[in-house]
Design a protein around this motif. Structure first.
Motif, PDB file in Angstrom:
ATOM      1  N   THR A  15      -0.480 -14.132  33.438  1.00 34.96           N
ATOM      2  CA  THR A  15      -0.910 -12.814  33.894  1.00 34.96           C
ATOM      3  C   THR A  15      -0.585 -11.743  32.864  1.00 34.96           C
ATOM      4  OG1 THR A  15      -0.440 -13.510  36.175  1.00 34.96           O
ATOM      5  CG2 THR A  15      -0.749 -11.159  35.794  1.00 34.96           C
ATOM      6  N   THR A  22      -3.165  -9.544  30.500  1.00 30.65           N
ATOM      7  CA  THR A  22      -3.072  -8.086  30.462  1.00 30.65           C
ATOM      8  C   THR A  22      -3.029  -7.580  29.025  1.00 30.65           C
ATOM      9  OG1 THR A  22      -1.880  -8.104  32.574  1.00 30.65           O
ATOM     10  CG2 THR A  22      -1.762  -6.088  31.266  1.00 30.65           C
ATOM     11  N   HIS A  29      -2.154 -20.602  31.882  1.00 28.75           N
ATOM     12  CA  HIS A  29      -2.776 -20.605  33.207  1.00 28.75           C
ATOM     13  C   HIS A  29      -3.056 -22.036  33.662  1.00 28.75           C
ATOM     14  CE1 HIS A  29      -6.132 -18.541  35.799  1.00 28.75           C
ATOM     15  NE2 HIS A  29      -5.345 -19.319  36.514  1.00 28.75           N
ATOM     16  N   ALA A  63      -6.672 -10.782  34.912  1.00 28.91           N
ATOM     17  CA  ALA A  63      -5.349 -10.179  35.084  1.00 28.91           C
ATOM     18  C   ALA A  63      -5.171  -9.654  36.509  1.00 28.91           C
ATOM     19  CB  ALA A  63      -5.165  -9.046  34.065  1.00 28.91           C
ATOM     20  N   LEU A  89      -4.856 -12.801  39.056  1.00 26.75           N
ATOM     21  CA  LEU A  89      -3.551 -13.455  38.990  1.00 26.75           C
ATOM     22  C   LEU A  89      -2.435 -12.513  39.436  1.00 26.75           C
ATOM     23  CD1 LEU A  89      -3.521 -15.666  35.764  1.00 26.75           C
ATOM     24  CD2 LEU A  89      -3.929 -16.313  38.136  1.00 26.75           C
ATOM     25  N   GLY A  90      -2.558 -11.236  39.103  1.00 26.88           N
ATOM     26  CA  GLY A  90      -1.544 -10.287  39.527  1.00 26.88           C
ATOM     27  C   GLY A  90      -1.451 -10.198  41.045  1.00 26.88           C
TER      28      GLY A  90
END
Length: 322
Positions: free
Chosen positions: A18, A22, A89, A144, A147-148
């Motif tokens: 993540t 970003t 990931h 991002a 997943l966040g």
């Protein structure tokens, strides 16, 4: 490694991915922001020497630095970070499955990290074949953000599957749907950027300047073609996963192939929208803005099917784990 160790590794790799996504997003933001200013025709400067002779501006050292080099550097950094994040990931998804002793899509958290992995895989595959760096900003934002949200709001510890989920048809069903969802997401993002580019081209035709960033991306027609190819790839997978493998699994799990469950209904609605998109392009000759809006509508329906149905509606497919 035992299950607890594998779960801990997964819990480390997914947040790490993540963060790296970003950073890739920031790199692509720098890439785009470097070219947001509208390029104006440069003034031709002529210097005059002591003897009255004209000296070209280039020879006098007044040439402006080429910003395209910075754009390319930021783009390459964004792509390299995306590849690194993809590796982390994939490792997080793999160790989650090994920790649970099953496929890693038994709840909302697991499907979020698996489906977003499919988005990244489709993007990186097409990046090599179609040079889709211009989609990097939107793709890394989606990755991002997904997943966040998964890490911060959807996480649940690994646990055994419900009895109805113990079937290899589930593996086939969800795998096809996840890959198709990755294609729908990339196609939807390409359609969004197409609308931005086509508007800029229309304004330029009216005499208004276009930003340097939009000049660097392909033409609107090229984006439209990419969106169509990605949707044409994803739609058969969605058809097989939802209308073939899904009913077969449902028959073995619940004794009926179709029961108008909310997830089944919205999966069918998603199929209808994308079928209309492809049919309109093939028979009615739809191109451009109308086709792009239909594709975006299909992506919105897909997202509601993925998120809204799991969180807001109840049914046999309510496996969010929350």
């Amino acid at each position: 490694m035992n299950s607890a160790t594998l779960a801990s590794v997964s819990n480390l790799l997914v947040p790490t991915a993540t963060v790296i996504y970003t950073l890739a997003l920031l790199a692509h933001t720098v890439e785009w922001s470097s070219g947001l200013r509208v390029r104006k025709p440069a003034e031709q400067k002529v210097l005059v020497g002591a003897d009255g002779a004209e000296i070209p501006a280039d020879a006098a050292g007044t040439e402006e630095p080429d910003r395209s080099v910075r754009w390319e550097q930021a783009s390459r950094i964004g792509v390299l970070l995306t590849v690194l994040a993809f590796v982390m990931h994939a490792g997080g998804v793999l160790t989650r499955g090994l920790a649970a002793g099953r496929v890693p899509w038994g709840n909302m958290y697991e499907f979020a990290i698996t489906a977003s992995l499919a988005v990244a895989a489709v993007y990186l595959f097409l990046l090599k074949r179609q040079r889709l760096q211009w989609l990097g900003l939107l793709v890394t934002f989606v990755l991002a953000a997904t997943l966040g949200i998964a890490v911060l709001a959807l996480y649940v510890p690994a646990a055994d599957l419900l009895p109805a989920l113990h079937s290899y048809w589930l593996v086939i069903h969800v795998s096809a749907a996840a890959i198709a969802g990755g294609g729908f997401t990339v196609g939807g993002l390409a359609s969004i950027l197409y609308l931005i580019k086509s508007r800029a081209e229309a304004r330029e035709a009216d005499g208004k300047p276009m930003s340097a960033a939009l000049r660097r991306v392909p033409s609107a027609a090229g984006m439209d073609a990419v969106a169509y190819k990605v949707h044409a790839f994803a739609f058969p997978l969605w058809t097989f996963g939802v209308l073939v493998a899904g009913p077969i699994w449902a028959y073995y799990a619940w004794g009926r192939a179709w029961g108008w469950d909310p997830k089944e209904v919205w999966s069918l609605v998603t199929w209808v929208v994308y079928a209309a998109y492809l049919h309109a392009r093939a028979t009615a000759g739809w191109r451009g803005r109308r086709a792009a809006w239909v594709a975006i509508a299909g992506w919105v329906v897909f997202l509601f099917n993925f998120i809204g149905v799991n969180l807001l509606l109840s049914g046999f497919h309510a496996y969010s784990g929350l």
